[in-house]
Write an enzyme that holds these catalytic residues in place. Sequence first.
Site, PDB file in Angstrom:
ATOM      1  N   SER A  71       0.981  -1.161   0.020  1.00 12.70           N
ATOM      2  CA  SER A  71      -0.033  -0.046  -0.021  1.00 12.70           C
ATOM      3  C   SER A  71       0.840   1.159  -0.117  1.00 12.70           C
ATOM      4  CB  SER A  71      -0.872   0.020   1.280  1.00 12.70           C
ATOM      5  OG  SER A  71      -1.687   1.169   1.518  1.00 12.70           O
TER       6      SER A  71
ATOM      7  N   TYR B 289      -2.023  -0.076  10.648  1.00 14.02           N
ATOM      8  CA  TYR B 289      -2.220  -0.560   9.267  1.00 14.02           C
ATOM      9  C   TYR B 289      -0.851  -0.254   8.475  1.00 14.02           C
ATOM     10  CZ  TYR B 289      -3.820  -1.155   4.334  1.00 14.02           C
ATOM     11  OH  TYR B 289      -3.960  -1.354   3.272  1.00 14.02           O
TER      12      TYR B 289
END
Length: 245
Positions: free
Chosen positions: A139, A152
């Site tokens: 990501s 995250y």
Amino acid sequence: MSTTLQGKAVLVTGASSGIGEATALALSAQGARVAVGARRADRLKSLVDKAPGEVLALELDVTDQESVRAAVAETVERFGALDVLVNNAGVMLAGPIVGADTTEWTRMVETNLLGSMYAVHAALPHLLERKGTIVQISSTSGRIASAYNGVYAATKFGVTAFSEALRQEVTALGVRVVVVEPGFVATELAGHITDPAMRAAAQNMAATMRTLRPEDIADAVVYAVTQPQHVAVNEILIRPTDQTQ
């Protein structure tokens, strides 16, 4: 000249929706034989029906090492080999650190980081034998941490670190390691967020930009894994044009 995927054996984790499903379909369209794994195994039937090539549906929980080992073993038993691993399974549970439900932290670490490590560990002997490719779906949060997304981001930074160490260990043995870092993609990922304010913020952010589609990321994966054997595309960063961070 690009190489063909005809007859190659692939395992895609987190394939029940979004990037995983799109990637499995794209690789199948290129001639690969694809094993698709997900916790929600019932949702894999539609993928199997849509795929143009041979697809093996597997119930797979990447947080469970036995489940991961079994999925790799079933893939090799069915296809006779494993040429490509696409580590896509992941969960994003955004929220503030103060007052956080730390069970959500555990879930993210176990799924996003340990889960990808378990899959690499189980698949690597077969990939070394075939001089295969490992694709790690990370990501932009693996590059830039932001408030309310700390854990995250930590898991995705961890994926990047693990992948680079792995690359240094296996590249001379013929195995390629690819990290794909998508920005905002229109998937179910934001729908996993349990904090109502964070979920609303993600929805509002999506409404302000032309988000990526899962197929955009699938195309990048196909590009990376079809390069000639002497070419290693180690990192692909993909943002929506409208995304600033």
